[in-house]
Structures are given as C-alpha cells and as structure tokens.
Design an enzyme around this catalytic site. Structure first.
Site, short mmCIF file in Angstrom:
data_model
loop_
_atom_site.label_atom_id
_atom_site.label_comp_id
_atom_site.label_asym_id
_atom_site.label_seq_id
_atom_site.Cartn_x
_atom_site.Cartn_y
_atom_site.Cartn_z
CD GLU A 139 -2.69 1.37 2.47
OE1 GLU A 139 -3.67 2.14 2.44
OE2 GLU A 139 -2.35 0.74 3.50
CD GLU A 158 2.39 7.96 5.40
OE1 GLU A 158 2.74 9.15 5.26
OE2 GLU A 158 1.42 7.46 4.79
CG ASN A 195 9.50 9.89 -1.76
OD1 ASN A 195 8.94 9.49 -2.78
ND2 ASN A 195 9.53 11.17 -1.42
CG ASP A 215 -2.09 15.59 -1.79
OD1 ASP A 215 -2.81 16.21 -2.60
OD2 ASP A 215 -1.46 16.15 -0.88
CE LYS A 240 -2.75 25.67 -6.35
NZ LYS A 240 -1.90 26.64 -5.61
CG ASP A 246 -12.47 12.09 -1.09
OD1 ASP A 246 -11.26 11.78 -1.20
OD2 ASP A 246 -12.85 13.23 -0.78
CB THR A 297 -8.71 4.41 4.66
OG1 THR A 297 -9.51 5.49 4.16
CG2 THR A 297 -8.27 3.53 3.50
CE1 TYR A 325 -7.94 12.46 5.53
CE2 TYR A 325 -6.27 10.81 5.01
CZ TYR A 325 -6.61 12.08 5.42
OH TYR A 325 -5.62 12.98 5.74
#
Length: 213
Positions: free
Chosen positions: A44, A69, A96, A118, A122, A154, A191, A193
């Site tokens: 993940e 993570e 990373n 994320d 932009k 989402d 999760t 979120y």
C-alpha cells in the site's frame, strides 16, 4: 496538510523495528524471507494511519502486506494499529514512494493499493500524483509487468484523471465503481478517511487496473 512534528517518533520506530523495517533496501529480492513464507506480497503506497493495511492483513492471513508511508508523524499511528491487531503478515516502511525500485526486485510485488492519495489538483503538480505515468512505470517494474493496482478515492477529478492515465498506459480496467458503498462489492476494508467521507454520504470511487501479459 502540515504534519505535526513528533520528536519521539524516531525512538518509537526504532523500538518497533520488527514492524517498521529500517534500511529496507537490504531486503530487495528477499522479502519472502522477511515473512518466512512464499505468500503473495501486496503493498500500500501511502498507508497513512494503518487502518486499511491492518484490516487487510487480518482478513487475508495468506497474503503478506507492506505499507509505505513517508511521514514519521503518521506512520507511528500505523505501528500502533499493527500492534493492536497482532497480525504477523504486515510490515511498514518509512520511505518515499519514489524508492520502490530500490526496495523491491522486479516482479517481487503482486498488487499495489492506492487509497485516498493526495489529489494534487494543480496542473504543475501532476507529477506528484501517484497515478501518473511516472509512478505507473515504478509499479510496473516491481510488479514485473503483471498484477494489479487497486485504487480508491473520494476525489472525482483524481479518479477521472486516474482512469485516463491507466487506460493510456495500457492497463485493463477490470472493476470500476462510481459509488463503492452502494455497489455489491464485498470485502471492502475502509480507511480512516473513507469512514469520514462515507458518514457524510460522499461517494467513494474505486477501480482495479491490471497488467495483462
């Protein structure tokens, strides 16, 4: 989002080195030996606070899970989740996502999970999106040109961008849902979120994309 610094994080991760693997590049091509079995390896990318990967590990004891993570202030919570579940088939890496090919050998991974990444809305930040072609190339390498990506979000804009990115890259979309919680999909592990968004009635988008050899 600004991450709150936790000065004790380094010591805590060191104390839990059986869960958070330090210097993971030394295990490149040897991850099955870390788990002591030949079960499939699912990773993940952006594991966050660890609820998803801990839940998946409990639900699927015959699969090895590795959560990646970047932020120490977040991964410490994931460590707690793993300790609570006592699942032996999950490890965490504080690295990373750009380092995937430094940590995993070609074909060593069987599946990649991306959950609520994320969106980087932009245009100038497109290269940071975890579903852009540069990252797909990294996944393809560690998957050995096989396996699949399972992606949940989402964010409608990121979802549409990702569907296009997957298709343009040559992946086959085998499952697409525009409202996961209203579908007949079984076995979903939420999760942190996802629980918040679902409680507000927001649709959750999900896609499975595969490499076909």
């Amino acid at each position: 989002m600004r991450m709150r610094h936790k000065p004790w994080a380094d010591d805590y991760l060191a104390e839990n080195s059986h869960i958070v693997i330090s210097e993971p590049s030394q295990y490149k091509g040897k991850w099955h030996s870390v788990f002591g079995n030949d079960n499939p390896i699912h990773i993940e990318v952006g594991t966050g606070k660890g609820q998803f990967i801990s839940g998946m590990a409990l639900q699927n004891p015959d699969v090895n899970y590795i959560g990646i993570e970047l932020f120490k202030s977040v991964i410490v919570t994931a460590v707690d989740k793993v300790k609570q579940t006592e699942a032996p088939n999950v490890k965490l890496l504080n690295i990373n996502a750009n380092m995937l090919s430094d940590v995993f050998a070609d074909g060593e991974v069987d599946r990649v999970y991306l959950n609520f990444s994320d969106p980087w809305p932009k245009k100038r930040h497109e290269k940071r999106r975890l579903t852009n072609h540069a990252f797909l190339k990294k996944y393809e390498q560690v998957l050995g040109g096989k396996g699949a990506i399972h992606f949940k979000t989402d964010n409608r804009g990121l979802f549409e961008y990702s569907l296009t990115s997957f298709s343009e890259y040559g992946l086959v979309l085998t499952f697409v849902s525009l409202d996961l919680h209203q579908s007949d999909f079984e076995g979903n592990v939420m999760t942190e979120y996802e629980e918040k968004f679902a409680a507000k009635g927001q649709p959750i988008y999900r896609v499975e994309a595969e490499w076909r050899t």
